[in-house]
Design a protein around this motif. Structure first.
Motif, short mmCIF file in Angstrom:
data_model
loop_
_atom_site.label_atom_id
_atom_site.label_comp_id
_atom_site.label_asym_id
_atom_site.label_seq_id
_atom_site.Cartn_x
_atom_site.Cartn_y
_atom_site.Cartn_z
N LEU A 285 -56.48 -33.27 35.77
CA LEU A 285 -56.44 -34.43 36.66
C LEU A 285 -56.69 -34.00 38.10
N GLY A 286 -56.13 -32.83 38.48
CA GLY A 286 -56.36 -32.33 39.84
C GLY A 286 -57.82 -32.01 40.08
N VAL A 287 -58.46 -31.36 39.10
CA VAL A 287 -59.89 -31.04 39.24
C VAL A 287 -60.71 -32.33 39.31
N ALA A 288 -60.37 -33.29 38.43
CA ALA A 288 -61.11 -34.56 38.43
C ALA A 288 -60.92 -35.29 39.76
N TRP A 289 -59.67 -35.29 40.29
CA TRP A 289 -59.42 -35.94 41.57
C TRP A 289 -60.19 -35.24 42.69
N LEU A 290 -60.20 -33.89 42.66
CA LEU A 290 -60.92 -33.15 43.69
C LEU A 290 -62.41 -33.49 43.67
N ILE A 291 -62.98 -33.53 42.46
CA ILE A 291 -64.41 -33.86 42.34
C ILE A 291 -64.66 -35.29 42.82
N HIS A 292 -63.76 -36.20 42.42
CA HIS A 292 -63.91 -37.59 42.86
C HIS A 292 -63.79 -37.69 44.37
N ASP A 293 -62.84 -36.97 44.96
CA ASP A 293 -62.64 -37.03 46.41
C ASP A 293 -63.85 -36.44 47.14
#
Length: 542
Positions: A285-293
């Motif tokens: 989820l952190g990686v996905a959030w980072l990519i989304h951000d």
């Protein structure tokens, strides 16, 4: 903006690739771990079946040895006179918990290891009928023992005396034996163990179920290819999916099986997967959030870039429009001057100076370069316009360095060249209407520019000749450029102006650009040259 778009695309692609790679690695790891756990469960089921087969091979062998000794006692004794002590001695090696019985040729009980047996006939039992018809050994599936009321299965042997059927000797093997063994194996969940006859009849099972024929189950499909192994099936009496290990007993028509509850056997694996998922989920989820951000920031940057591009295009359009309108306004001023009642010389001087300013604005809006312009084509057009205005047969040589100047300095240089060239046409070429003119723009050293305008006229005495408006304008334009002007007049006239490539004007009046009305006033003077370290372009015109 294109680079921003590509960067955003690259970030998204990298993020998707990273998440895909992590997901693929997780799937591969889970698949490999699952396969490993299943293999362990299959091996465990196979080993459990082997243990059951080994244990009951010994039980059946020990029971059969006891029955053989009982048969020997019966065969050697007179009819119906086998002694209790002899039978007890014959069954001395019978495993603990097993009981033996003897039935005569009619199925009636004659002897038993129980202290208080209950008489009953077994004449209708399948194993008795089989032995009576000639079988040597028979195994009867699970029954309730009439004496102990406990579940047992029975191993029986035919008793003969001479060639005559004397009866049956039997050993009752309690199902608790199989239950105790299964408990010692510590099989998980709804796991089972069983003994199955090779004709398909279920001999014993724990947990206990009613006897059934299993000849049509996958077990017998597997037995056709191998006497021992494992397989997985949900086709069980209770419908539980199990991993079945099987092992055929040597020298006995019996197959030992151990069925591991698949769900219980894989429970440890699923607990591990759940724990790993709980630990890995925040990371994913952190990686996905980072990519989304990052993608969101890149989209914002794209929008800003688009806004800046549109603003820049708008500014460029407005600057082009301003320079175009200034050029048109200057041309309108030139047209108005032509309508004024002025001398032709005055008109020519004014229009020439206006054209010097017009050419700068035209060069800017045509090239979309508003900070600086290339002076070579600018001076070419400027000199050509002056020469065309006079119409003399003058051979013009242009050697202009490939030099770029800010618009204001280019205009000052243009006005200077206009004055110098116009003076040459008025004073050097007017009497004869022909001659030679050379215009050079050079850069003799880094940061210095030299302008030389030279004609082949008769020259003049600079000490005697009083300065006119043109000379004053030439000196003023040279001063605005931050340079110095020198005149060499000896059978020719050469005006040289040297000025810095970059010049910061002082805030005093002398260094300020000339007002537009002074730029438009008449006057005449001389010539000048320039050079740069870039290759100069040379041309000749007549």
């Amino acid at each position: 903006m294109a680079s921003s778009f590509h960067a955003n695309t690259a970030i998204r692609a990298t993020g998707i690739a990273l998440l895909s790679m992590l997901a693929l690695m997780a799937v591969i790891l889970i698949a490999e771990t699952y396969a490993s756990e299943r293999t362990k469960a299959q091996i465990a089921a196979h080993r459990a079946a082997h243990v059951v087969a080994t244990q009951f091979t010994w039980v059946l062998e020990a029971s059969d040895h006891a029955l053989q000794r009982i048969e020997a006692v019966v065969r050697s004794a007179p009819a119906g006179q086998a002694g209790i002590l002899s039978l007890t001695e014959a069954a001395r090696d019978l495993p603990s918990g097993l009981q033996y019985t003897l039935h005569d040729a009619n199925g009636a009980l004659t002897h038993s290891s129980l202290a208080d047996p209950i008489n009953g006939s077994i004449a209708n039992r399948a194993d008795f009928i089989s032995l009576r018809d000639g079988a040597e050994v028979a195994i009867e599936p699970m029954i309730n023992d009439t004496e102990t009321h406990a579940g047992v299965f029975v191993l029986s042997r035919r008793l003969d005396q001479g060639n005559r059927f004397r009866g049956v000797a039997s050993v009752s093997i309690p199902l608790t034996m199989l239950e105790d063994l299964t408990e010692s194996l510590d099989l998980p969940g709804a796991s089972v163990t069983a003994l199955v006859r090779t004709d398909g009849m279920l001999i014993a099972r724990t947990p206990s179920v009613a006897p059934a024929n299993l000849s049509q189950t996958p077990l017998f499909d597997q037995l056709r290819s191998s006497p021992e192994g494992y397989f997985e099936t949900a086709a069980t009496p209770d419908g539980v999916k199990r991993i079945i290990g099987y092992w055929r007993l040597a020298d006995w028509p019996v197959v030992a099986t151990a069925g591991l509850d698949s769900h219980a056997a894989m429970a440890g694996f699923w607990r591990t997967v759940g724990t790993a998922a709980i630990l890995a989920l925040p990371i994913l989820l952190g990686v996905a959030w980072l990519i989304h951000d990052l993608s969101r920031l890149m989209r914002q940057d794209e929008r800003r870039q688009r806004d800046l591009t549109r603003a820049n295009e708008r500014s460029s359009y407005l600057l082009r429009e301003i320079h175009h309108r200034v050029k048109n306004n200057l041309q309108t001023v030139g047209s108005l001057i032509r309508l004024e009642r002025l001398s032709p010389e005055t008109k020519a001087n004014l229009i020439g100076r206006i054209n010097a300013m017009v050419e700068v604005h035209e060069a800017m809006y045509r090239a979309d370069q508003f900070e600086e312009i290339c002076v070579s084509p600018y001076l070419d057009r400027l000199v050509e316009n002056v020469a065309r205005g006079y119409g003399y047969s003058v051979e013009i040589t242009m050697e202009i360095a490939e030099l770029r100047l800010p618009g204001e300095r280019a205009m000052q240089l243009g006005l200077l060249v206009n004055e110098l060239v116009a003076n040459a046409f008025k004073h050097a070429f007017a009497p004869r209407r022909s001659g030679k003119l050379e215009v050079r723009l050079e850069q003799p050293s880094t940061g210095t520019v030299r302008l030389v305008v030279e004609d082949d006229g008769p020259g003049y005495e600079t000490a005697v000749k009083s300065p006119q408006m043109g000379s004053r304008l030439i000196n003023a334009f040279a001063s605005q450029l931050g340079g110095t002007c020198t005149v060499d007049s000896d059978d020719r006239t050469a005006v040289t102006v040297e000025f810095p490539l970059h010049y910061a004007t002082e805030p005093d009046r002398a260094a300020q650009p000339l007002p537009i009305q002074d730029r438009l006033r008449a006057g005449a003077s001389s010539m000048n040259p320039i050079r740069t370290s870039s290759p100069a372009r040379s041309s000749k015109r007549t």
